[in-house]
Design an enzyme around this catalytic site. Structure first.
Site, PDB file in Angstrom:
ATOM      1  N   HIS A 302       0.854  -1.176   0.000  1.00  0.00           N
ATOM      2  CA  HIS A 302       0.000   0.000   0.000  1.00  0.00           C
ATOM      3  C   HIS A 302       0.893   1.229   0.000  1.00  0.00           C
ATOM      4  O   HIS A 302       2.097   1.144   0.280  1.00  0.00           O
ATOM      5  CB  HIS A 302      -0.893   0.017   1.241  1.00  0.00           C
ATOM      6  CG  HIS A 302      -1.924  -1.071   1.256  1.00  0.00           C
ATOM      7  ND1 HIS A 302      -2.856  -1.229   0.256  1.00  0.00           N
ATOM      8  CD2 HIS A 302      -2.172  -2.056   2.159  1.00  0.00           C
ATOM      9  CE1 HIS A 302      -3.643  -2.261   0.537  1.00  0.00           C
ATOM     10  NE2 HIS A 302      -3.242  -2.794   1.686  1.00  0.00           N
ATOM     11  N   CYS A 345      -0.394   2.583  -4.408  1.00  0.00           N
ATOM     12  CA  CYS A 345      -1.159   3.794  -4.686  1.00  0.00           C
ATOM     13  C   CYS A 345      -0.361   5.023  -4.284  1.00  0.00           C
ATOM     14  O   CYS A 345       0.479   4.982  -3.395  1.00  0.00           O
ATOM     15  CB  CYS A 345      -2.481   3.774  -3.936  1.00  0.00           C
ATOM     16  SG  CYS A 345      -3.658   2.630  -4.670  1.00  0.00           S
TER      17      CYS A 345
END
Length: 459
Positions: A302, A345
Site C-alpha cells: 500500500h 497507490c
C-alpha cells in the site's frame, strides 16, 4: 551545508591550478557529462557540480580524496582531509572502493608521462582521423583524448589506435596499454569461469536495436552472470487484516520467473514493517556490486503520496530508498543502472469494485500535496504503477494490472533486445487504455538513464 564543509572545499579549491582542474574534470567524466564540465572554469564550480550529483558531501569525501590522490596532491590530502598516500593506497585495494575507472586512470597516467615533444607527435599522427581544428597547438593531451573519445577513435574496450601510435616512439606506453587490456581479459575470464555468460544472438551492432544504440547512445554492459540482484519486497498480510493484499503473490511469482530467466539473483522478502523495508534496501545498497551490471528492486505494498507502507502502516519515503543507491552511498553501482518498480497507490481515491482492489489502506491525509519523490540522479529508472494522487489496481486472482503487463511484455520483448524504458512505455500504453470496471490507471516513468538498458536473454 555546514560552514566547516564549505570552508574545506574553499581551501582546497584555492590550492588548485588550471591544469589540475582539467585533470579532475577528466577523471570525473564517468559521473559528469562532458557538456557540463566544459562550462566549469574554476574549482569551486566543479565542487558544486559534484555536490549536486551526490559525489561529495559533508561526512563523505572519499571521491574528493581519490581525485586528489590521482593527481598527486598528497599535500592537500594531508593538510585538509586528514588522509595520506598510504591510507588511500590501502582504501583503493578494497574491491569496489575505487570510483575512478581503470580506463580513465590509464589515460590520465599516459598523459602525465608524455613530454611536450611526445604530445606534438601524437597530434601530428592524428591529423588524419581528427580535424586539424580540433588539435590546436596548445591543446593538452587530455583534450586530445577527449576528442578521440568523441570521434570513437578510442574507448574503454578499444585502444588499438592508441597502441599503434605509441608503438613507434613510446613502446613503454604501448606495453602499459597491453597490461591494462590483459587485466581486463583476466577479470572477465574469472567471471566467466564462475558464471557462464550467455551470448545473445542479437549483436549490438545489428538490427533495429543496434541502429537505436547508434542514434541515441550506448548500451549498458550486461556481461556478468548474475547480472545483479533483483530484490522483491512483497507485502501481503498486514497487521490490520482489512488491508491484506490478495493477488500480490501472483505478482511476486511473475517477477521471480522473469528475472531468474534473465539471470538475476532474485530474492523476495515478504510482509515487512516500514523500518524493515528501509533496513532491507539499505542492506542491499551496502553489498559489493563490483561484479554486477545492474540492480533491480520491486516493491509491492500500500502507499501514500511519495511513500510506501509497511505491514504495520508505517510509511517509508520513496526518495529515502532510492537515494541509498547514489554514487556516494553505493560506489560499486556508480555508472550502472538502478531500476525501481513500485506497485502502490499514490493517492486516496477508492475503487468501488469488489473484483478489483485498490493498493491503498484508505487512511491518507486529504490535504497532502504531491511532491517530487525521485531524486534527479544519473542511471536511475523508476516505474510507478500510477501517477501522484491516484490509485492503482490489483486483481485478487491474477495480480496487479501493471506488474502482470510488465512481466508479459518483458517475456516477449527482451528476446528482441528492446530496451527497458521502451518496454515500460508500452506497458504505460496498455494499462492506460484498459477499462478497469469503469476506471482508469496511468503509470509513470522517471528516468535518468544515460544509455539503453537491454537485458541479455540466455540461449
Amino acid at each position: 551545508m555546514s560552514t566547516e564543509f564549505r570552508k574545506l572545499l574553499f581551501e582546497v579549491s584555492e590550492a588548485l591550478v588550471t591544469d589540475e582542474l582539467s585533470a579532475l574534470k577528466f577523471l570525473s567524466l564517468d559521473y559528469v557529462a562532458k557538456g557540463t564540465l566544459e562550462t566549469i572554469h574554476e574549482p569551486k564550480a566543479f565542487f558544486e557540480v559534484l555536490q549536486e550529483r551526490d559525489m561529495i558531501e559533508a561526512g563523505n569525501l572519499f571521491f574528493l580524496k581519490e581525485l586528489l590522490y590521482r593527481i598527486r596532491r598528497i599535500d592537500l590530502l594531508s593538510a585538509h582531509l586528514g588522509s595520506s598516500r598510504e591510507e588511500m593506497e590501502r582504501e583503493l585495494r578494497v574491491p569496489g572502493r575505487a570510483q575512478v575507472s581503470d580506463y580513465r586512470q590509464l589515460l590520465y597516467e599516459i598523459a602525465e608521462d608524455l613530454t611536450s615533444e611526445n604530445v606534438q607527435k601524437v597530434k601530428f599522427l592524428l591529423r588524419g582521423p581528427l580535424l586539424k581544428s580540433k588539435l590546436q597547438e596548445n591543446a593538452s593531451m587530455l583534450q586530445v583524448f577527449l576528442e578521440m573519445e568523441i570521434n570513437g577513435i578510442i574507448e574503454e574496450d578499444n585502444l588499438t589506435m592508441l597502441k599503434d601510435i605509441f608503438q613507434g616512439f613510446r613502446a613503454d606506453l604501448k606495453k602499459k596499454i597491453d597490461a591494462y587490456e590483459e587485466k581486463k581479459r583476466e577479470k572477465y575470464s574469472r567471471e566467466e569461469v564462475r558464471y557462464p555468460v550467455s551470448v545473445s544472438v542479437y549483436p549490438e551492432e545489428q538490427g533495429a536495436e543496434g541502429e537505436a544504440a547508434k542514434q541515441y547512445g550506448k548500451i549498458y554492459k550486461m556481461k556478468n552472470n548474475p547480472h545483479g540482484y533483483c530484490l522483491i519486497i512483497n507485502n501481503h498480510i498486514f497487521k490490520n487484516p482489512h488491508h491484506n493484499r490478495e493477488g500480490t503473490l501472483q505478482d511476486g511469482e511473475a517477477v521471480k520467473k522473469v528475472f531468474k530467466w534473465l539471470q538475476f539473483e532474485t530474492v523476495e522478502y515478504m510482509d515487512l514493517e516500514g523500518k524493515k523495508i528501509y533496513d532491507t534496501v539499505e542492506e542491499y545498497s551496502k553489498k559489493d556490486h563490483r561484479n554486477m551490471d545492474c540492480f533491480v528492486c520491486f516493491i509491492f505494498s500500500h502507499g501514500e503520496k511519495d511513500k510506501i507502507k509497511g505491514v504495520d502502516d508505517e510509511c517509508v519515503n520513496i526518495e529515502a530508498l532510492v537515494s541509498r543507491f547514489t554514487g556516494t552511498n553505493c560506489p560499486s553501482l556508480a555508472g550502472k543502472p538502478k531500476v525501481f518498480i513500485i506497485q502502490a497507490c499514490q493517492g486516496s481515491e477508492r475503487h468501488p469494485s469488489v473484483a478489483v482492489e485498490s493498493d491503498s489502506s484508505g487512511h491518507l491525509e486529504v490535504d497532502a500535496r504531491p511532491s517530487t519523490s525521485i531524486p534527479d540522479r544519473a542511471d536511475f529508472l523508476i516505474g510507478m504503477a500510477t501517477v501522484e494522487d491516484y490509485l492503482c489496481y490489483r486483481s485478487r486472482n491474477t495480480g496487479s494490472v501493471y506488474i502482470q503487463s510488465l512481466c508479459e511484455n518483458m517475456k516477449s520483448l527482451c528476446p528482441q533486445r528492446v530496451d527497458l524504458a521502451t518496454i515500460l512505455t508500452k506497458v504505460n500504453h496498455e494499462v492506460a487504455t484498459k477499462d478497469i470496471n469503469g476506471f482508469k490507471q496511468m503509470p509513470k516513468i522517471t528516468s535518468t538513464l544515460l544509455k539503453l538498458l537491454i537485458f541479455e536473454v540466455p540461449q
